[in-house]
Design a protein around this motif. Structure first.
Motif, short mmCIF file in Angstrom:
data_model
loop_
_atom_site.label_atom_id
_atom_site.label_comp_id
_atom_site.label_asym_id
_atom_site.label_seq_id
_atom_site.Cartn_x
_atom_site.Cartn_y
_atom_site.Cartn_z
N ALA A 590 0.84 -1.20 0.00
CA ALA A 590 0.00 0.00 0.00
C ALA A 590 0.87 1.25 0.00
CB ALA A 590 -0.91 -0.01 1.23
N PRO A 591 0.36 2.35 -0.56
CA PRO A 591 1.10 3.62 -0.47
C PRO A 591 1.42 3.94 0.98
CG PRO A 591 -0.69 3.82 -2.04
CD PRO A 591 -0.87 2.48 -1.38
N GLY A 592 2.61 4.45 1.21
CA GLY A 592 3.08 4.72 2.56
C GLY A 592 4.09 3.70 3.05
N SER A 593 4.29 2.63 2.30
CA SER A 593 5.25 1.60 2.69
C SER A 593 6.61 1.88 2.05
CB SER A 593 4.76 0.21 2.27
OG SER A 593 4.68 0.14 0.86
N THR A 594 7.66 1.46 2.72
CA THR A 594 9.02 1.56 2.20
C THR A 594 9.69 0.21 2.41
OG1 THR A 594 9.21 3.93 2.66
CG2 THR A 594 11.25 2.72 2.41
N SER A 613 9.72 3.03 -2.20
CA SER A 613 8.54 3.49 -1.45
C SER A 613 7.36 3.61 -2.39
CB SER A 613 8.81 4.84 -0.79
OG SER A 613 9.92 4.76 0.09
N ARG A 614 6.25 3.00 -2.01
CA ARG A 614 5.01 3.12 -2.80
C ARG A 614 4.40 4.50 -2.53
NH1 ARG A 614 1.37 -0.87 -4.77
NH2 ARG A 614 -0.04 0.19 -6.24
N ILE A 615 4.03 5.21 -3.59
CA ILE A 615 3.50 6.56 -3.44
C ILE A 615 2.17 6.69 -4.15
CG2 ILE A 615 5.77 7.62 -3.19
CD1 ILE A 615 5.53 8.50 -6.14
N SER A 616 1.45 7.74 -3.79
CA SER A 616 0.21 8.12 -4.46
C SER A 616 0.49 9.29 -5.38
CB SER A 616 -0.86 8.50 -3.44
OG SER A 616 -1.13 7.43 -2.56
N PRO A 617 -0.35 9.49 -6.42
CA PRO A 617 -0.14 10.63 -7.31
C PRO A 617 -0.19 11.94 -6.54
CG PRO A 617 -1.74 9.11 -8.24
CD PRO A 617 -1.51 8.67 -6.83
N GLY A 618 0.63 12.91 -7.01
CA GLY A 618 0.70 14.18 -6.32
C GLY A 618 0.49 15.36 -7.24
N ASP A 619 1.00 16.49 -6.83
CA ASP A 619 0.88 17.74 -7.57
C ASP A 619 1.91 17.74 -8.70
OD1 ASP A 619 0.93 20.32 -8.52
OD2 ASP A 619 0.83 21.25 -6.55
N PRO A 620 1.52 18.00 -9.95
CA PRO A 620 2.47 18.01 -11.06
C PRO A 620 3.64 18.96 -10.84
CG PRO A 620 0.21 18.11 -11.88
CD PRO A 620 0.14 18.28 -10.40
N ALA A 621 3.43 20.01 -10.06
CA ALA A 621 4.48 21.01 -9.87
C ALA A 621 5.42 20.65 -8.73
CB ALA A 621 3.85 22.37 -9.59
N TYR A 634 8.86 5.44 -5.44
CA TYR A 634 9.95 6.39 -5.22
C TYR A 634 11.19 5.60 -4.82
CZ TYR A 634 12.56 10.27 -3.03
OH TYR A 634 13.51 11.18 -2.66
N LEU A 635 12.26 5.76 -5.56
CA LEU A 635 13.48 4.99 -5.36
C LEU A 635 14.58 5.90 -4.82
CD1 LEU A 635 11.73 3.39 -7.39
CD2 LEU A 635 13.81 2.85 -8.66
N ALA A 636 15.20 5.51 -3.72
CA ALA A 636 16.33 6.25 -3.14
C ALA A 636 17.56 5.34 -3.18
CB ALA A 636 16.02 6.68 -1.71
N THR A 700 8.20 3.02 6.95
CA THR A 700 7.04 3.70 6.37
C THR A 700 7.43 5.14 6.04
OG1 THR A 700 6.14 4.44 8.48
CG2 THR A 700 5.41 2.27 7.67
N HIS A 701 6.56 5.79 5.30
CA HIS A 701 6.83 7.19 4.95
C HIS A 701 5.51 7.93 4.81
CE1 HIS A 701 5.49 7.00 0.67
NE2 HIS A 701 5.80 5.72 0.79
N LYS A 702 5.58 9.27 4.91
CA LYS A 702 4.40 10.10 4.70
C LYS A 702 4.85 11.53 4.43
CE LYS A 702 2.76 9.16 8.79
NZ LYS A 702 1.88 9.15 10.01
N LEU A 703 3.98 12.30 3.80
CA LEU A 703 4.23 13.71 3.61
C LEU A 703 3.93 14.45 4.92
CD1 LEU A 703 2.72 14.36 0.06
CD2 LEU A 703 5.13 14.05 0.68
N ALA A 704 4.77 15.42 5.26
CA ALA A 704 4.59 16.19 6.49
C ALA A 704 5.08 17.61 6.23
CB ALA A 704 5.38 15.53 7.63
N VAL A 705 4.87 18.46 7.21
CA VAL A 705 5.30 19.85 7.10
C VAL A 705 6.39 20.10 8.14
CG1 VAL A 705 4.63 22.27 7.33
CG2 VAL A 705 3.10 20.63 6.21
N ALA A 706 7.50 20.69 7.68
CA ALA A 706 8.61 21.06 8.56
C ALA A 706 9.00 22.50 8.25
CB ALA A 706 9.80 20.13 8.34
N ALA A 707 8.97 23.35 9.26
CA ALA A 707 9.33 24.77 9.10
C ALA A 707 8.52 25.41 7.97
CB ALA A 707 10.83 24.90 8.83
#
Length: 907
Positions: A590-594, A613-621, A634-636, A700-707
């Motif tokens: 599922a999206p959110g796994s690494t 990491s499995r991801i969901s579609p995001g903002d084109p920009a 997403y590959l690191a 796992t991974h997720k989008l978050a806000v920092a600063a």
């Protein structure tokens, strides 16, 4: 008659032309003179050249076309034919060897500070000394007179002792000799300034004409076609239905050959040949010279000599010597002539004089010995002094076998065999160690090639760094970290943090060419001074600084800038289908796994280890998550091997025709990793998401806000601690970094570099690709069977080979060793088990938390049986470093946190 001493006195200092201007006196228009001749009794020049007609008509088609009839072209053709490819054509624009091979010194030294090169050299020696004579009944010109390496200081002798220990692994006979023993072996040698020598009795020399003509005879006997006087005028490249560029045909002055595969073995001319196919070949041509003396009484049967500290070699030439070396001010061959065949340049004595000084010091009789001839010809050199080998990234079917840094004869057999194997068996091995932004960067190529030439005889220290071609690629935190004392390393053009000096900024300055070409050398160069501290086989002066970075990570927290990592997106309708085939682990979660996983070749060898990491579609920009249809990953990937990964994935996607795209966002995203027991406390102040084990578990991974900035947070670790990676848009990196450092200040946060990562990761048992893992190592051998989805029915690339190995048994295994004695090790140390050599160390470092030296190496059973865990546990081990053995303990689990509690947050 000219004498060596006269040449020395006559060489008056003068300013050489700037390296970017063509030195007119040494152009290819200079005609041959009686004093310019190679020292061989026979060359292929005498058999006729430049007739204008090919030696035979080109065929209409071929499976493989090899271009260039020098050492590599002949070796590759021979090995292709030997491995069953009969429809192989070698094209030579003039006569065989007429480019750079005909004038080569032909030396073969069996020991080099690389296990791979030792294996390649061993095969070359076997081909010229045993295989070809047995196959053809002809003598290749092999002379086994031995080799002698000269040490004028302790560090140099330590390097030779390292080579001696490695030689024991590969059965290369060698001895460290005292000065008096050296005098007994070589009576004409001056030993007053000797510290010792390394003697390798079975080193020797090759004859270029004899070797290449015998290779040609053997190849044609197996069905290969060799055509001389047949210059290539074009390479036809066509795009297939999926837009992939592939070789289609080779055009010559005498007809077109349809072929899916071209091998560029054109030496100095390889760059021009590459342009015909739209391929960048990052090499440069330089003048490389030696002189041949008159007869020397008493020199017969003496070994060849390499006096590295004097940058000079002495090659036995019957009853004379050839004297050459590598200078700091070589002459670039700017305008490479297509018509240059069996040609030589005039020798510039001002450039060559330093070799004369060294030669006379080592063998004083040379001062009164006449010079019979000079040999100054073109050679090709590369940015890292390694050959260019494998399929070019721009065009499928266009292979490189060039840029051998004047070592094409000695490496030719091993490299020719490997090239042939890759071509036949379809391994997508591409030469992608240089980023595409560098392969057509003439300044970078020139600077790095100059430095690799000038330092060819320098001691190879484990932590040396180039001074040339720096600051080509900087990450968003570069200036911020530089101000804080970061001492940078260079990897594929990237500047990455090495360690942090308390002495303040140590910027890398523009390359000064070591004072050559009238350049002024940098003075008070802090970075160069700190780099000089690395020139040791002991612990460096900053050993305790690296220790502090490591222990702060273990006991509190550290921030690692890992922005140079490769960051790719695999997206599209068949992305999951592609991911299942590419990756050994099951990443279709599922999206959110690494998931930590490997990628293999079809032989089961590890081409990469990475996180997916499995991801969901995001903002084109947004670079954090592109818009896409279908599935996304997403590959690191470690930055030093990012290009290799890109190449491997691209080739697999093309071959399998998957409907998906690979997108590179490495330049758009930064990456920082915050690791240590206090990482959660600090990051909870910075991120707007719950970091508890329940809300944010490991892997796992997720989008978050920092600063105020959106980031992708991943709970991962490459050092064995609880921690998170923050993947941050480039423009936001400094802001996020400063927020983390401010929050961590009262908890003792520290910056840490890759020297700390190397120590921390080996302490935890995490693998490094290219050291612990290579394309000929399997996950079962490397202890990574857990990454393979063998319990599922999902096919993946290399699965059949892994299953076959599992059924048959593992006949070599990666083992962790520790020593009680705190002695520095770096790799290449021999592994002894119960009194027998069973392997060598691939990677070693000091583990500060366990306070021991840690080393990883692959071992075998000398009896030929499987290497089980019981076999590992039952032996008594020693590690040999520079000829001295140290008791070692073998571990079947990591000696640090073997239960993986810390990464899960349990302290």
């Amino acid at each position: 008659m000219s004498y060596v001493s006269c040449a020395l006195r006559a060489a008056a200092p003068r300013r050489l032309p700037a390296p970017w201007r063509s030195p007119r006196p040494f152009s290819s228009a200079t005609g041959p003179t009686a004093k310019k001749s190679v020292p061989y009794q026979k060359t292929l020049k005498e058999e006729g050249s430049g007739s204008g007609e090919p030696s035979r008509p080109p065929p209409p088609s071929a499976e493989v076309v090899v271009v260039g009839g020098g050492s590599l072209g002949c070796q590759t053709t021979y090995h292709l034919a030997k491995q069953g490819v009969t429809s192989v054509v070698l094209l030579e624009r003039d006569r065989l060897t007429s480019g750079t091979t005909w004038h080569t010194a032909g030396l073969l030294w069996q020991l080099r500070p690389s296990d791979v090169e030792v294996e390649l050299l061993a095969h070359t020696r076997d081909v010229v000394s045993r295989e070809l004579p047995a196959e053809t009944g002809l003598h290749t010109g092999w002379v086994e007179n031995g080799g002698l390496f000269i040490a004028s200081n302790k560090q140099r002798l330590d390097e030779y002792k390292r080579l001696m220990s490695l030689g024991k692994v590969y059965g290369v006979e060698s001895y460290v000799l005292t000065p008096s023993q050296t005098k007994d072996l070589y009576p004409l040698m001056n030993i007053d300034d000797l510290y010792g020598t390394l003697y390798v009795p079975k080193d020797g020399t090759m004859d270029p004409a004899g070797t290449c003509s015998t290779l040609a005879r053997a190849a044609t006997a197996r069905g290969a076609t060799i055509i001389e006087n047949c210059p290539v005028t074009g390479i036809q490249v066509r795009a297939d239905d999926f837009g992939v560029k592939r070789v289609y045909a080779v055009e010559t002055a005498h007809g077109t050959i349809q072929t899916p595969c071209v091998v560029n073995c054109a030496g100095v001319w390889a760059r021009a040949l590459g342009r015909l196919a739209g391929v960048h070949v990052p090499l440069v041509g330089m003048h490389h010279a030696y002189v041949v003396t008159e007869r020397i009484e008493g020199i017969q049967n003496m070994p060849n000599v390499r006096d590295h500290d004097a940058s000079v070699y002495l090659r036995l030439q019957g009853d004379a010597l050839s004297v050459g070396g590598y200078e700091s001010n070589p002459i670039f061959w700017e305008e490479v002539s297509e018509k240059f065949a069996f040609g030589l340049f005039d020798l510039d004595w001002d450039v060559f004089m330093q070799h004369i000084e060294g030669a006379i010091n080592r063998v004083p009789v040379l001062e009164k010995t006449g010079i019979k001839s000079t040999v100054c010809g073109p050679e090709s050199f590369t940015a890292d002094h390694k050959p260019l080998m494998g399929e070019a990234p721009e065009v499928r079917g266009f292979f490189l076998g060039c840029g051998f840094n004047s070592a094409g004869m000695m490496l030719g057999g091993g490299c020719g065999r490997e090239l042939a194997h890759w071509i036949i068996h379809g391994r997508p091995e591409k030469d992608m160690r240089f980023h595409h932004s560098l392969t057509d960067n003439n300044r970078w190529i020139r600077e790095r090639s100059h430095e690799s030439y000038a330092k060819n005889y320098s001691v190879v220290f484990p932590h040396d760094e180039p001074l040339a071609g720096r600051n080509a690629r900087k990450d968003p935190l570069h200036e911020e970290l530089l101000r804080q004392g970061c001492v940078f390393q260079e990897r594929h053009g990237w500047e990455r943090p090495g360690w942090f000096s308390p002495g303040g900024a140590a910027p890398v300055l523009d390359y000064d060419y070591y004072g050559a070409y009238g350049r002024e050398r940098h003075r008070d160069y802090t970075y160069n001074r700190l780099l000089g501290d690395e020139y040791t086989f002991d612990f460096p002066p900053h050993h305790d600084i690296i220790k502090n970075e490591c222990l702060m990570c273990r006991n509190a927290l550290a921030l690692f800038d890992m922005s140079y990592f490769g960051k790719f997106y695999l997206v599209g309708p068949e992305a999951t289908k592609a991911a299942n085939w590419l990756f050994t682990a099951d990443v279709s979660k599922a999206p959110g796994s690494t998931v930590y996983t490997c990628m293999l070749n079809k032989r089961g060898g590890v081409e990469s280890d990475l996180t997916v990491s499995r991801i969901s579609p995001g903002d084109p920009a947004s670079p954090l998550a592109p818009a896409f249809e279908g599935d996304g990953y997403y590959l690191a990937i470690g930055g030093a091997v990012a290009q290799h990964n890109w190449s491997h994935i691209t080739a697999v996607l093309q071959d399998m025709k998957f409907q998906c795209k690979l997108l590179d966002c490495s330049e758009e995203l930064g990456m920082m990793s915050i690791q240590g027991p206090l990482s959660r406390i600090v990051l909870q102040e910075v991120l707007d998401t719950d970091l508890s084990n329940e809300a944010f578990p490991f892997s796992t991974h997720k989008l978050a806000v920092a600063a105020g900035c959106t980031v992708r947070a991943m709970r991962l670790s490459f050092v064995g601690e609880m921690g998170w990676e923050l993947h941050v848009p480039k423009a936001d990196c400094v802001k996020v970094y400063q927020a983390v450092m401010q929050a961590g200040a009262r908890h003792g946060i520290t910056n840490a570099g890759y020297r700390a990562i190397d120590s921390l990761s080996i302490e935890k048992g995490y693998r490094h690709w290219h050291a612990d893992l290579r394309p000929d190592d399997t996950p079962l051998e490397a202890g990574l069977a857990f990454t393979c989805k063998l319990k599922s029915g999902i096919p993946f690339l290399g699965r059949e080979a892994v299953e076959a190995q599992k059924a048959k048994g593992i006949f070599r295994r990666l083992v962790c060793f520790t020593t009680e004695e705190k002695v520095p090790m770096f790799g290449l140390e021999a592994v002894w088990r119960d009194g027998e050599v069973v392997g060598h160390i691939r990677r070693a470092d000091f583990g500060f938390a366990i306070d021991k030296t840690i080393a990883y190496g692959y071992i075998r059973d000398p009896a030929g049986g499987p290497v089980s865990l019981d076999f590992v546990k039952s032996g008594s081990y020693q590690l040999e470093r520079m000829g001295v053995t140290y008791p070692a303990r073998a571990h079947t689990k990591s000696p640090f946190d073997p239960d993986n509690k810390r990464v899960k947050g349990f302290y």
